[in-house]
Design an enzyme around this catalytic site. Structure first.
Site, PDB file in Angstrom:
ATOM      1  N   ARG A 161       0.641  -1.434  -0.206  1.00  0.00           N
ATOM      2  CA  ARG A 161      -0.084   0.268  -0.007  1.00  0.00           C
ATOM      3  C   ARG A 161       1.013   1.407   0.505  1.00  0.00           C
ATOM      4  O   ARG A 161       0.542   2.718   0.669  1.00  0.00           O
ATOM      5  CB  ARG A 161      -0.820  -0.010   1.357  1.00  0.00           C
ATOM      6  CG  ARG A 161      -1.887  -0.969   1.357  1.00  0.00           C
ATOM      7  CD  ARG A 161      -2.754  -0.959   0.365  1.00  0.00           C
ATOM      8  NE  ARG A 161      -3.327  -2.417   0.334  1.00  0.00           N
ATOM      9  CZ  ARG A 161      -3.086  -3.459  -0.088  1.00  0.00           C
ATOM     10  NH1 ARG A 161      -2.040  -3.554  -1.308  1.00  0.00           N
ATOM     11  NH2 ARG A 161      -4.051  -4.834  -0.726  1.00  0.00           N
ATOM     12  N   SER A 210      -9.828   0.719   3.568  1.00  0.00           N
ATOM     13  CA  SER A 210      -9.066  -0.161   5.085  1.00  0.00           C
ATOM     14  C   SER A 210      -8.813   1.353   5.423  1.00  0.00           C
ATOM     15  O   SER A 210      -7.944   2.645   4.708  1.00  0.00           O
ATOM     16  CB  SER A 210      -8.412  -0.428   4.352  1.00  0.00           C
ATOM     17  OG  SER A 210      -8.607  -2.264   4.047  1.00  0.00           O
ATOM     18  N   GLU A 280      -4.125   3.991   6.359  1.00  0.00           N
ATOM     19  CA  GLU A 280      -3.809   3.530   4.758  1.00  0.00           C
ATOM     20  C   GLU A 280      -4.363   4.842   3.856  1.00  0.00           C
ATOM     21  O   GLU A 280      -4.271   5.650   3.010  1.00  0.00           O
ATOM     22  CB  GLU A 280      -4.354   2.474   4.742  1.00  0.00           C
ATOM     23  CG  GLU A 280      -4.339   1.709   2.883  1.00  0.00           C
ATOM     24  CD  GLU A 280      -4.933   0.825   2.623  1.00  0.00           C
ATOM     25  OE1 GLU A 280      -4.531  -0.235   3.717  1.00  0.00           O
ATOM     26  OE2 GLU A 280      -5.856   0.545   2.379  1.00  0.00           O
TER      27      GLU A 280
HETATM   28  C1  LIG Z   1     -15.137  -0.289  -0.535  1.00  0.00           C
HETATM   29  C2  LIG Z   1     -14.227  -0.234  -0.661  1.00  0.00           C
HETATM   30  C3  LIG Z   1     -13.472  -1.864  -0.767  1.00  0.00           C
HETATM   31  C4  LIG Z   1     -12.194  -1.668  -1.238  1.00  0.00           C
HETATM   32  N1  LIG Z   1     -11.629  -2.815  -0.869  1.00  0.00           N
HETATM   33  C5  LIG Z   1     -10.149  -2.605  -1.029  1.00  0.00           C
HETATM   34  C6  LIG Z   1      -9.106  -3.721  -1.137  1.00  0.00           C
HETATM   35  O1  LIG Z   1      -9.552  -4.847  -1.295  1.00  0.00           O
HETATM   36  N2  LIG Z   1      -7.837  -3.322  -1.539  1.00  0.00           N
HETATM   37  C7  LIG Z   1      -7.281  -1.759  -1.804  1.00  0.00           C
HETATM   38  O2  LIG Z   1      -5.640  -1.883  -1.602  1.00  0.00           O
HETATM   39  N3  LIG Z   1      -8.251  -1.183  -1.749  1.00  0.00           N
HETATM   40  C8  LIG Z   1      -9.396  -0.900  -0.934  1.00  0.00           C
HETATM   41  N4  LIG Z   1      -9.879   0.425  -1.069  1.00  0.00           N
HETATM   42  C9  LIG Z   1      -9.361   1.272  -1.034  1.00  0.00           C
HETATM   43  C10 LIG Z   1      -9.548   2.061  -2.561  1.00  0.00           C
HETATM   44  O3  LIG Z   1     -10.420   1.092  -3.774  1.00  0.00           O
HETATM   45  C11 LIG Z   1      -8.016   1.671  -3.425  1.00  0.00           C
HETATM   46  O4  LIG Z   1      -6.726   2.236  -2.711  1.00  0.00           O
HETATM   47  C12 LIG Z   1      -7.561   1.700  -4.446  1.00  0.00           C
HETATM   48  O5  LIG Z   1      -6.455   2.207  -5.021  1.00  0.00           O
HETATM   49  C13 LIG Z   1      -7.527   3.859  -4.681  1.00  0.00           C
HETATM   50  O6  LIG Z   1      -8.411   4.099  -5.903  1.00  0.00           O
HETATM   51  P1  LIG Z   1      -8.942   5.275  -6.785  1.00  0.00           P
HETATM   52  O7  LIG Z   1      -8.535   6.078  -7.731  1.00  0.00           O
HETATM   53  O8  LIG Z   1     -10.049   5.983  -5.490  1.00  0.00           O
HETATM   54  O9  LIG Z   1      -8.019   6.876  -5.902  1.00  0.00           O
HETATM   55  P2  LIG Z   1      -8.030   7.831  -4.492  1.00  0.00           P
HETATM   56  O10 LIG Z   1      -8.960   7.779  -3.326  1.00  0.00           O
HETATM   57  O11 LIG Z   1      -8.465   8.775  -5.331  1.00  0.00           O
HETATM   58  O12 LIG Z   1      -6.655   8.683  -4.477  1.00  0.00           O
HETATM   59  C14 LIG Z   1      -5.688   7.734  -3.313  1.00  0.00           C
HETATM   60  C15 LIG Z   1      -4.791   8.522  -3.403  1.00  0.00           C
HETATM   61  O13 LIG Z   1      -3.818   8.461  -4.891  1.00  0.00           O
HETATM   62  C16 LIG Z   1      -3.194   9.461  -5.218  1.00  0.00           C
HETATM   63  N5  LIG Z   1      -3.345   9.758  -7.190  1.00  0.00           N
HETATM   64  C17 LIG Z   1      -4.939   9.165  -7.333  1.00  0.00           C
HETATM   65  N6  LIG Z   1      -4.507   8.887  -8.778  1.00  0.00           N
HETATM   66  C18 LIG Z   1      -3.146   9.577  -9.096  1.00  0.00           C
HETATM   67  C19 LIG Z   1      -2.258   9.455 -10.180  1.00  0.00           C
HETATM   68  N7  LIG Z   1      -3.197   9.613 -11.190  1.00  0.00           N
HETATM   69  N8  LIG Z   1      -1.803   9.915  -9.555  1.00  0.00           N
HETATM   70  C20 LIG Z   1      -0.313  10.276  -8.831  1.00  0.00           C
HETATM   71  N9  LIG Z   1      -1.833  10.076  -7.689  1.00  0.00           N
HETATM   72  C21 LIG Z   1      -2.572   9.996  -7.610  1.00  0.00           C
HETATM   73  C22 LIG Z   1      -4.074  10.403  -4.911  1.00  0.00           C
HETATM   74  O14 LIG Z   1      -3.811  12.089  -4.534  1.00  0.00           O
HETATM   75  C23 LIG Z   1      -4.048   9.643  -3.275  1.00  0.00           C
HETATM   76  O15 LIG Z   1      -3.515  10.005  -2.577  1.00  0.00           O
HETATM   77  C24 LIG Z   1     -11.115   0.263  -1.194  1.00  0.00           C
HETATM   78  C25 LIG Z   1     -12.242   1.266  -0.899  1.00  0.00           C
HETATM   79  C26 LIG Z   1     -13.506   0.827  -0.659  1.00  0.00           C
HETATM   80  C27 LIG Z   1     -14.193   1.844  -0.767  1.00  0.00           C
END
Ligand SMILES: Cc1cc2nc3c(=O)[nH]c(=O)nc-3n(C[C@H](O)[C@H](O)[C@H](O)COP(=O)(O)OP(=O)(O)OC[C@H]3O[C@@H](n4cnc5c(N)ncnc54)[C@H](O)[C@@H]3O)c2cc1C
Length: 285
Positions: A161, A210, A280
């Site tokens: 992560r 998480s 996280e």
């Molecule tokens: C119901 C649920 C279940 C989940 N289960 C999991 C799981 O099993 N495993 C897991 O790892 N995560 C899980 N997550 C968390 C989340 O989905 C992941 O961390 C996911 O990768 C975040 O992606 P996002 O596009 O929503 O990023 P965001 O939440 O929008 O951003 C997360 C981070 O990434 C950065 N970021 C986003 N886009 C870019 C880019 N293009 N360039 C540089 N930095 C960027 C942001 O600035 C921030 O720091 C879950 C979330 C939910 C709501």
């Protein structure tokens, strides 16, 4: 490029909390991202990057600087044999569906994740003992200068992560190599993972995934559960009764409620187990 002033951010996060962005942008091309980032650096303006908003807790004030959102635009993805090339805003859910159709293995863990490719690489997202780093070949990144650079996985520090992004730049594109497998096997694995997720995570509630990373050899959720904290509340923020590592927004949860709850959990886990839980969840303030 779409540009908005005082854009309301709460609906752009899965937990539904957040203030406004003084300057909000949805770039439609890589050159627009380069201009946005290059100019922000010249102006010493802060930049916040949003993907699917599924691991974010956003402060409820007017954020100064620039908020740059990927999702609707820069969301194309294409397959060439077992290679997948995806723009940062590409939806993980759509990619999982297409991988199933093509019998390509490597993204089954992501079934049910409301995330973008950029956010998934930045978080090195994963589940079930795998992570996106396992299939990543390279990322194309816009650096603070506005220059664009391709970086191969072996030159990136990706761990549980954790990645150098967004501090090291904005991911605009990535390539992955997948494994060709029987379509039915891929579909069945996706179904199984999705079922497991539905059984164990509060998918119908508003959450940001998480909250804490798992400490080495431990499960953060199991520790919080064993400490009797399921259902603990601060205002409308509550430790999920289904999965103790999720904080859910029961309706009107505020940024400060979530922070207070996080601090109470950390305090209790530190007292009970002498373990410092690491966040996280990414906090934008
Ligand atoms: C119901 C649920 C279940 C989940 N289960 C999991 C799981 O099993 N495993 C897991 O790892 N995560 C899980 N997550 C968390 C989340 O989905 C992941 O961390 C996911 O990768 C975040 O992606 P996002 O596009 O929503 O990023 P965001 O939440 O929008 O951003 C997360 C981070 O990434 C950065 N970021 C986003 N886009 C870019 C880019 N293009 N360039 C540089 N930095 C960027 C942001 O600035 C921030 O720091 C879950 C979330 C939910 C709501």
């Amino acid at each position: 490029m779409r540009q908005t002033e005082d854009k309301v951010l709460a609906p752009l996060t899965t937990i539904g909390i957040g203030g406004t962005a003084q300057q909000y942008y949805e770039p439609e091309s890589i050159s627009e991202v380069q201009n946005l980032i290059g100019q922000a650096t010249a102006l010493k303006s802060r930049v916040h990057i949003l993907g699917g908003g599924s691991n974010l807790l956003v402060q409820e004030k007017r954020l100064s600087g620039r908020v740059v959102k990927f999702g609707e635009h820069l969301s194309r993805f294409d397959f060439a044999g077992k290679h997948l090339r995806a723009q940062a805003g590409a939806s993980l859910a759509k990619i999982v569906t297409e991988c199933a159709r093509r019998g390509l293995s490597g993204f089954e863990w992501a079934a049910g994740l409301p995330a973008t490719i950029g956010g998934a690489v930045a978080m090195n997202a994963g589940a079930f003992e795998t992570s996106i780093a396992d299939v990543l070949d390279w990322v194309r990144v816009v650096e603070k200068s506005g220059d664009c650079r391709k970086i191969s996985r072996r030159d990136l520090q990706l761990s549980y992560r954790s990645s150098p992004f967004p501090e090291a730049g904005v991911i605009v594109e990535a390539q992955f190599t997948l494994e060709v497998r029987n379509t039915e096997v891929v579909r069945e694995n996706i179904r199984k993972n999705h079922r497991l997720r539905r059984q164990t995570q509060p998918l119908s509630e508003k959450s940001a995934g998480s909250v804490f990373k798992n400490p080495p050899g431990e499960s953060a959720g199991a520790l919080i559960d064993a400490a009797g904290l399921k259902g603990l509340r601060e205002g409308d923020a509550m430790i999920s009764k289904k999965h103790a590592n999720f904080i859910i927004n029961c309706g009107g949860a505020r940024f400060a409620d979530v922070l207070r709850l996080i601090e109470r959990v950390r305090h209790r886990i530190s007292n009970y187990y002498d373990i410092d839980l690491e966040l996280e969840l990414q906090i934008i303030k």
